[in-house]
Design a protein around this motif. Structure first.
Motif, PDB file in Angstrom:
ATOM      1  N   VAL A  10       0.867  -1.176   0.000  1.00 12.61           N
ATOM      2  CA  VAL A  10       0.000   0.000   0.000  1.00 12.61           C
ATOM      3  C   VAL A  10       0.905   1.228   0.000  1.00 12.61           C
ATOM      4  CG1 VAL A  10      -1.695   1.321   1.330  1.00 12.61           C
ATOM      5  CG2 VAL A  10      -1.895  -1.170   1.181  1.00 12.61           C
ATOM      6  N   ILE A  11       0.663   2.129  -0.949  1.00  9.46           N
ATOM      7  CA  ILE A  11       1.481   3.341  -1.065  1.00  9.46           C
ATOM      8  C   ILE A  11       0.581   4.541  -0.785  1.00  9.46           C
ATOM      9  CG2 ILE A  11       2.987   4.710  -2.549  1.00  9.46           C
ATOM     10  CD1 ILE A  11       3.430   2.171  -4.226  1.00  9.46           C
ATOM     11  N   PRO A  12       0.907   5.343   0.219  1.00  4.60           N
ATOM     12  CA  PRO A  12       0.071   6.504   0.522  1.00  4.60           C
ATOM     13  C   PRO A  12       0.111   7.528  -0.614  1.00  4.60           C
ATOM     14  CG  PRO A  12       2.078   6.561   1.830  1.00  4.60           C
ATOM     15  CD  PRO A  12       2.069   5.257   1.094  1.00  4.60           C
ATOM     16  N   ASN A  66       3.070   7.102  -6.011  1.00  8.22           N
ATOM     17  CA  ASN A  66       1.625   7.240  -6.130  1.00  8.22           C
ATOM     18  C   ASN A  66       1.310   8.707  -6.387  1.00  8.22           C
ATOM     19  OD1 ASN A  66      -1.117   7.374  -5.849  1.00  8.22           O
ATOM     20  ND2 ASN A  66      -1.199   6.329  -3.878  1.00  8.22           N
ATOM     21  N   ARG A  70      -5.145   9.533  -3.321  1.00  7.54           N
ATOM     22  CA  ARG A  70      -5.562   8.507  -2.368  1.00  7.54           C
ATOM     23  C   ARG A  70      -4.504   7.413  -2.280  1.00  7.54           C
ATOM     24  NH1 ARG A  70     -11.212   7.534  -5.264  1.00  7.54           N
ATOM     25  NH2 ARG A  70      -9.820   7.786  -6.997  1.00  7.54           N
ATOM     26  N   PRO A  71      -4.476   6.668  -1.177  1.00 11.61           N
ATOM     27  CA  PRO A  71      -3.540   5.539  -1.096  1.00 11.61           C
ATOM     28  C   PRO A  71      -3.961   4.427  -2.059  1.00 11.61           C
ATOM     29  CG  PRO A  71      -4.913   5.641   0.873  1.00 11.61           C
ATOM     30  CD  PRO A  71      -5.249   6.843   0.039  1.00 11.61           C
ATOM     31  N   THR A  72      -3.005   3.616  -2.471  1.00 13.67           N
ATOM     32  CA  THR A  72      -3.324   2.452  -3.287  1.00 13.67           C
ATOM     33  C   THR A  72      -3.928   1.380  -2.393  1.00 13.67           C
ATOM     34  OG1 THR A  72      -1.137   1.484  -2.973  1.00 13.67           O
ATOM     35  CG2 THR A  72      -1.440   2.900  -4.899  1.00 13.67           C
TER      36      THR A  72
END
Length: 90
Positions: A10-12, A66, A70-72
């Motif tokens: 997860v990338i912010p 990103n 939004r985060p991924t």
């Protein structure tokens, strides 16, 4: 040439993740990159390659950023990173 496929974390929003691949034995990294058929655009926004460089004499790194607001999502994007390895002969 060696390649590895990884699920990106997860990338912010505005954040980055790095994927590396290493050469074996006495080989060294000559060049590298990523496969263009990777899933870099998911439902929550785009990822862009922002860096591709030798991280050490044996390792190539590719950084994904990103660029959405939004985060991924978890397991939303995959990346295949490759390295071209050479062997120094004395």
């Amino acid at each position: 040439m060696k390649s590895e496929t990884s699920t990106l974390p997860v990338i912010p929003a505005g954040g980055s993740a790095e994927v590396t691949v290493s050469c074996h034995g006495h080989h060294y990294a000559i060049s590298g990159g990523y496969a263009n058929n990777d899933q870099l655009r998911g439902a929550l926004g785009p990822l862009e390659v922002t860096a591709s460089y030798p991280k050490s004499t044996k390792t190539w790194a590719v950084e994904f950023t990103n660029t959405s607001g939004r985060p991924t999502g978890a397991q939303e994007a995959n990346a295949t990173v490759f390295v071209m390895c050479g062997h120094h002969r004395w």
